[in-house]
Design a protein around this motif. Structure first.
Motif, PDB file in Angstrom:
ATOM      1  N   ILE A   1       0.782  -1.204   0.002  1.00  0.00           N
ATOM      2  CA  ILE A   1      -0.015  -0.200  -0.100  1.00  0.00           C
ATOM      3  C   ILE A   1       0.869   1.404   0.008  1.00  0.00           C
ATOM      4  CG2 ILE A   1      -1.487   1.245   1.442  1.00  0.00           C
ATOM      5  CD1 ILE A   1      -2.900  -1.393   2.236  1.00  0.00           C
ATOM      6  N   GLU A   2       2.043   1.413   0.694  1.00  0.00           N
ATOM      7  CA  GLU A   2       2.748   2.385   0.874  1.00  0.00           C
ATOM      8  C   GLU A   2       3.526   2.589  -0.534  1.00  0.00           C
ATOM      9  OE1 GLU A   2       5.555   1.786   4.174  1.00  0.00           O
ATOM     10  OE2 GLU A   2       4.049   2.887   5.513  1.00  0.00           O
ATOM     11  N   GLU A   3       3.874   1.397  -1.211  1.00  0.00           N
ATOM     12  CA  GLU A   3       4.489   1.527  -2.689  1.00  0.00           C
ATOM     13  C   GLU A   3       3.435   2.403  -3.553  1.00  0.00           C
ATOM     14  OE1 GLU A   3       8.014   1.127  -4.905  1.00  0.00           O
ATOM     15  OE2 GLU A   3       7.399   1.244  -2.790  1.00  0.00           O
ATOM     16  N   ILE A   4       2.228   1.847  -3.624  1.00  0.00           N
ATOM     17  CA  ILE A   4       1.116   2.317  -4.287  1.00  0.00           C
ATOM     18  C   ILE A   4       1.009   3.754  -4.174  1.00  0.00           C
ATOM     19  CG2 ILE A   4      -1.506   2.302  -4.911  1.00  0.00           C
ATOM     20  CD1 ILE A   4      -1.112  -0.716  -4.079  1.00  0.00           C
ATOM     21  N   ALA A   5       0.838   4.269  -2.848  1.00  0.00           N
ATOM     22  CA  ALA A   5       0.677   5.534  -2.538  1.00  0.00           C
ATOM     23  C   ALA A   5       1.899   6.354  -2.987  1.00  0.00           C
ATOM     24  CB  ALA A   5       0.633   5.615  -0.851  1.00  0.00           C
TER      25      ALA A   5
ATOM     26  N   PRO B   1     -11.702  -6.686   8.600  1.00  0.00           N
ATOM     27  CA  PRO B   1     -11.710  -6.329   9.938  1.00  0.00           C
ATOM     28  C   PRO B   1     -10.767  -5.187  10.038  1.00  0.00           C
ATOM     29  CG  PRO B   1     -10.760  -8.393   9.982  1.00  0.00           C
ATOM     30  CD  PRO B   1     -11.498  -8.410   8.734  1.00  0.00           C
ATOM     31  N   ASN B   2      -9.684  -5.106   9.142  1.00  0.00           N
ATOM     32  CA  ASN B   2      -8.658  -4.260   9.182  1.00  0.00           C
ATOM     33  C   ASN B   2      -8.863  -3.171   8.110  1.00  0.00           C
ATOM     34  OD1 ASN B   2      -6.705  -5.327  11.199  1.00  0.00           O
ATOM     35  ND2 ASN B   2      -7.074  -7.221  10.079  1.00  0.00           N
ATOM     36  N   LEU B   3      -9.897  -2.964   7.573  1.00  0.00           N
ATOM     37  CA  LEU B   3      -9.983  -1.984   6.359  1.00  0.00           C
ATOM     38  C   LEU B   3      -9.488  -0.744   6.782  1.00  0.00           C
ATOM     39  CD1 LEU B   3     -10.863  -1.379   3.498  1.00  0.00           C
ATOM     40  CD2 LEU B   3     -13.053  -1.318   4.207  1.00  0.00           C
ATOM     41  N   ASP B   4     -10.028  -0.090   7.875  1.00  0.00           N
ATOM     42  CA  ASP B   4      -9.680   1.155   8.198  1.00  0.00           C
ATOM     43  C   ASP B   4      -8.344   1.240   8.254  1.00  0.00           C
ATOM     44  OD1 ASP B   4     -12.311   1.975   8.034  1.00  0.00           O
ATOM     45  OD2 ASP B   4     -12.534   2.595   9.930  1.00  0.00           O
ATOM     46  N   LYS B   5      -7.764   0.453   9.096  1.00  0.00           N
ATOM     47  CA  LYS B   5      -6.197   0.391   9.193  1.00  0.00           C
ATOM     48  C   LYS B   5      -5.486   0.307   7.883  1.00  0.00           C
ATOM     49  CE  LYS B   5      -4.389  -2.269  12.470  1.00  0.00           C
ATOM     50  NZ  LYS B   5      -3.677  -3.221  13.202  1.00  0.00           N
ATOM     51  N   LEU B   6      -5.980  -0.424   6.925  1.00  0.00           N
ATOM     52  CA  LEU B   6      -5.379  -0.314   5.622  1.00  0.00           C
ATOM     53  C   LEU B   6      -5.383   0.957   5.011  1.00  0.00           C
ATOM     54  CD1 LEU B   6      -6.328  -4.003   4.612  1.00  0.00           C
ATOM     55  CD2 LEU B   6      -4.262  -3.358   5.357  1.00  0.00           C
ATOM     56  N   LEU B   7      -6.580   1.508   4.870  1.00  0.00           N
ATOM     57  CA  LEU B   7      -6.777   2.801   4.092  1.00  0.00           C
ATOM     58  C   LEU B   7      -5.992   3.849   4.801  1.00  0.00           C
ATOM     59  CD1 LEU B   7     -10.602   2.598   3.320  1.00  0.00           C
ATOM     60  CD2 LEU B   7      -8.761   2.005   1.869  1.00  0.00           C
ATOM     61  N   GLY B   8      -6.129   3.694   6.148  1.00  0.00           N
ATOM     62  CA  GLY B   8      -5.244   4.812   6.987  1.00  0.00           C
ATOM     63  C   GLY B   8      -3.730   4.828   6.615  1.00  0.00           C
ATOM     64  N   ILE B   9      -3.218   3.579   6.331  1.00  0.00           N
ATOM     65  CA  ILE B   9      -1.843   3.508   5.805  1.00  0.00           C
ATOM     66  C   ILE B   9      -1.645   4.252   4.408  1.00  0.00           C
ATOM     67  CG2 ILE B   9      -0.077   1.820   4.974  1.00  0.00           C
ATOM     68  CD1 ILE B   9      -1.106  -0.211   7.141  1.00  0.00           C
ATOM     69  N   TYR B  10      -2.546   3.964   3.555  1.00  0.00           N
ATOM     70  CA  TYR B  10      -2.638   4.653   2.464  1.00  0.00           C
ATOM     71  C   TYR B  10      -2.595   6.084   2.635  1.00  0.00           C
ATOM     72  CZ  TYR B  10      -3.514   6.524  -2.188  1.00  0.00           C
ATOM     73  OH  TYR B  10      -3.328   7.181  -3.485  1.00  0.00           O
ATOM     74  N   HIS B  11      -3.567   6.518   3.470  1.00  0.00           N
ATOM     75  CA  HIS B  11      -3.751   7.985   3.626  1.00  0.00           C
ATOM     76  C   HIS B  11      -2.513   8.788   4.216  1.00  0.00           C
ATOM     77  CE1 HIS B  11      -4.849  11.580   6.326  1.00  0.00           C
ATOM     78  NE2 HIS B  11      -5.573  11.804   5.342  1.00  0.00           N
ATOM     79  N   ASP B  12      -1.851   8.148   5.094  1.00  0.00           N
ATOM     80  CA  ASP B  12      -0.804   8.680   5.698  1.00  0.00           C
ATOM     81  C   ASP B  12       0.616   8.770   4.878  1.00  0.00           C
ATOM     82  OD1 ASP B  12      -2.351   8.940   8.019  1.00  0.00           O
ATOM     83  OD2 ASP B  12      -1.454   7.100   8.993  1.00  0.00           O
TER      84      ASP B  12
ATOM     85  N   LYS C   1       0.506  19.884  -2.888  1.00  0.00           N
ATOM     86  CA  LYS C   1      -0.584  19.698  -2.051  1.00  0.00           C
ATOM     87  C   LYS C   1      -1.438  18.293  -2.308  1.00  0.00           C
ATOM     88  CE  LYS C   1      -2.125  24.572  -1.253  1.00  0.00           C
ATOM     89  NZ  LYS C   1      -3.146  25.393  -1.512  1.00  0.00           N
ATOM     90  N   PRO C   2      -1.888  17.409  -1.521  1.00  0.00           N
ATOM     91  CA  PRO C   2      -2.606  16.277  -1.827  1.00  0.00           C
ATOM     92  C   PRO C   2      -3.889  16.677  -2.834  1.00  0.00           C
ATOM     93  CG  PRO C   2      -2.183  16.392   0.459  1.00  0.00           C
ATOM     94  CD  PRO C   2      -2.036  17.754  -0.044  1.00  0.00           C
ATOM     95  N   LEU C   3      -4.342  15.511  -3.288  1.00  0.00           N
ATOM     96  CA  LEU C   3      -5.689  15.434  -4.234  1.00  0.00           C
ATOM     97  C   LEU C   3      -6.636  16.300  -3.479  1.00  0.00           C
ATOM     98  CD1 LEU C   3      -5.459  11.701  -4.858  1.00  0.00           C
ATOM     99  CD2 LEU C   3      -5.302  13.568  -6.659  1.00  0.00           C
ATOM    100  N   PRO C   4      -7.562  17.322  -4.469  1.00  0.00           N
ATOM    101  CA  PRO C   4      -8.446  18.057  -3.944  1.00  0.00           C
ATOM    102  C   PRO C   4      -9.557  17.342  -3.067  1.00  0.00           C
ATOM    103  CG  PRO C   4      -9.082  17.228  -6.002  1.00  0.00           C
ATOM    104  CD  PRO C   4      -7.904  16.939  -5.779  1.00  0.00           C
ATOM    105  N   GLY C   5      -9.506  18.140  -1.727  1.00  0.00           N
ATOM    106  CA  GLY C   5     -10.624  17.491  -0.634  1.00  0.00           C
ATOM    107  C   GLY C   5      -9.910  15.997  -0.154  1.00  0.00           C
ATOM    108  N   PHE C   6      -8.726  15.939  -0.143  1.00  0.00           N
ATOM    109  CA  PHE C   6      -8.086  14.534   0.194  1.00  0.00           C
ATOM    110  C   PHE C   6      -8.191  14.635   1.912  1.00  0.00           C
ATOM    111  CE2 PHE C   6      -4.871  11.663   1.254  1.00  0.00           C
ATOM    112  CZ  PHE C   6      -5.300  10.181   0.561  1.00  0.00           C
ATOM    113  N   SER C   7      -9.104  13.507   2.380  1.00  0.00           N
ATOM    114  CA  SER C   7      -9.058  13.131   3.966  1.00  0.00           C
ATOM    115  C   SER C   7      -9.159  11.797   3.936  1.00  0.00           C
ATOM    116  CB  SER C   7     -10.055  14.336   4.477  1.00  0.00           C
ATOM    117  OG  SER C   7     -11.202  13.806   4.217  1.00  0.00           O
ATOM    118  N   PHE C   8      -8.838  11.484   5.211  1.00  0.00           N
ATOM    119  CA  PHE C   8      -9.373  10.053   5.602  1.00  0.00           C
ATOM    120  C   PHE C   8     -10.993   9.572   5.200  1.00  0.00           C
ATOM    121  CE2 PHE C   8      -9.909   6.352   8.688  1.00  0.00           C
ATOM    122  CZ  PHE C   8      -9.425   5.542   7.861  1.00  0.00           C
ATOM    123  N   GLU C   9     -11.704  10.498   5.522  1.00  0.00           N
ATOM    124  CA  GLU C   9     -13.113  10.326   5.415  1.00  0.00           C
ATOM    125  C   GLU C   9     -13.663  10.271   4.127  1.00  0.00           C
ATOM    126  OE1 GLU C   9     -15.362   9.146   7.809  1.00  0.00           O
ATOM    127  OE2 GLU C   9     -13.560   9.304   9.115  1.00  0.00           O
TER     128      GLU C   9
END
Length: 461
Positions: A176-180, A354-365, A377-385
């Protein structure tokens, strides 16, 4: 004398490779004198489907240590060759290695962050696309397509993970970090060069594979219809035909799957209103929500077979890095498409759900961290939510694309199909051969059913 004899051996028959792999050919490729070389199969059955890979062990004159390379070629099968021609998949990969990926690495270097945003790329030493000029060499090549690259497995000790078992959290985090990293670099490239759409500058980023209306497109639709019907049967058997998730899944796949996937890969981005209208439970209205499209350069084929991992030398075996390979399906698209493709194909439901939020959080960070390093700047309106909202709808794409891929991923190695032995030239029959035995695959039935149940319970279908 022995070395001279070996150097003249053409282990791969010319009719299989498309051209004779000789000492002279290799010396043209590397612009060095070759002492000896030998060749062998480059992949195992079930590891590679679109192209043919051959490994080369080569010793240059004056050196004692052997070097290891892979040559990626067109298959002999006319159906697969036609598929590669019509989809431009081979030339897209050549473009990525020849032109775009080097620019991303140069961008990181120009910003002084090549050690932070260090995208891993397999070294490519030569190649040829019929009718196109090569950057690698000005010398003439054959009239066949090929890409010659370092074999990272034998040269650096990288290996594929167990595709049937699926990736654990340590592997998933690194991927996920490599994709990011790829997404952030391509986004920074657009921002720093004033590019609205990569596809306007590079047509190779346009994905029209789902818009194909000719016989090839019809064959692909027939294949998807067959897989969808088989999957519905498996889910009914696992959950019980009276379960509401079964009806939702049947209704979902009864529409044109290729057109549904096409909605996620439009040149100008996703039409959010159209996509979200297909969700069973719609997201709440948010007056502050920024619905500008997120468009980055993506890998497009992020599944476990296209990843090579490097592991630590000491202590418990743990992955320390990953190199993404096989860039034949690159496209400009929403980053959640790569994420859904990867998570649905390569991470088992017992870990993914069960770990989806954790996995998406890794990408976000990671994405924010890499954008900061590249000073954009990140993508427009980029946030975890917002990432979670956009990923939720991308699960439609993840489900559809995972149906054929999981048939490959979860097939026991002993039952893997060597595509070179399949005689048919019809694309639907070629890939249909890989799907044989699905009904008896308990793990495949479990994974599809668990995915469908989760998507029903979360209101995605």
């Amino acid at each position: 004398m022995a070395s001279e004899t070996k150097s003249e051996i053409n282990v791969i028959p010319p009719e299989e490779l498309g051209f004779p792999l000789t000492k002279e050919f290799l010396e043209l490729a590397f612009d060095r004198e070759v002492e000896s070389f030998s060749t062998n199969a480059g992949t195992n059955p079930g590891d590679n489907y679109m192209s043919v890979m051959h490994s080369i062990e080569l010793t240059f004159k004056g050196e004692k240590e052997a070097n290891h390379y892979l040559i990626k070629c067109y298959p002999n099968n006319q159906g697969r060759r036609a598929f590669l021609d019509q989809t431009n998949m081979f030339s897209k990969e050549y473009f990525m290695y020849q032109e775009f990926l080097p620019q991303l690495k140069q961008l990181a270097a120009e910003n002084g962050v090549e050690d932070v945003v260090n995208l891993a790329v397999a070294p490519v030493h030569g190649g040829n696309i019929v009718g196109k000029q090569s950057k690698f060499t000005k010398k003439p090549w054959s009239d066949e397509n090929f890409i010659l690259m370092t074999d990272l497995r034998k040269s650096l000790g990288l290996t594929m993970a167990d595709r049937v078992m699926g990736l654990d959290l340590n592997h998933a985090k690194i991927v996920i970090e490599e994709i990011a990293k790829l997404h952030a670099l391509s986004w920074a490239y657009k921002q720093k060069n004033g590019i609205t759409l990569l596809s306007n500058k590079y047509p190779q980023f346009t994905d029209d594979s789902m818009q194909n209306k000719d016989d090839l497109g019809k064959q692909f639709k027939q294949l998807m219809d067959h897989i969808s019907n088989s999957s519905v049967k498996m889910v009914n058997e696992k959950l019980g035909s009276s379960h509401p998730a079964c009806k939702s899944f049947k209704d979902f796949v009864s529409t044109d799957s290729t057109q549904h996937m096409n909605m996620f890969t439009q040149k100008n981005g996703i039409d959010e209103n159209e996509i979200e209208s297909h969700l069973r439970i719609k997201p709440e209205q948010d007056k502050d929500y920024n619905n500008e499209p997120w468009l980055v350069g993506t890998h497009g084929d992020c599944w476990v077979n296209n990843m090579l991992f490097l592991y630590n030398d000491e202590g418990p075996k743990k992955p320390v890095s990953v190199t993404l390979v096989d860039w034949q399906l690159n496209r400009e698209a929403c980053p959640t498409i790569d994420l859904a493709y990867f998570l649905f194909s390569s991470v088992r439901t017992s870990l993914r759900i069960p770990n989806l939020d954790k996995l998406l959080g890794i990408y976000h960070d990671a994405f924010v961290r890499y954008c900061d390093a590249l000073q954009v700047k990140p993508l427009p309106g980029f946030s975890f939510e917002t990432l979670k909202r956009r990923y939720r709808r991308a699960q439609h794409y993840g489900l559809l694309v995972s149906l054929p891929i999981l048939s490959i991923v979860l097939k026991p190695p002993k039952d893997s199909i060597d595509m070179d032995t399949v005689k048919s030239e019809e694309v639907s029959e070629l890939f249909g051969s890989v799907m044989k035995g699905n009904d008896e695959n308990a793990l495949l039935k479990h994974e599809i059913s668990a995915t469908v149940l989760d998507m029903y319970e979360t209101g995605v279908i």
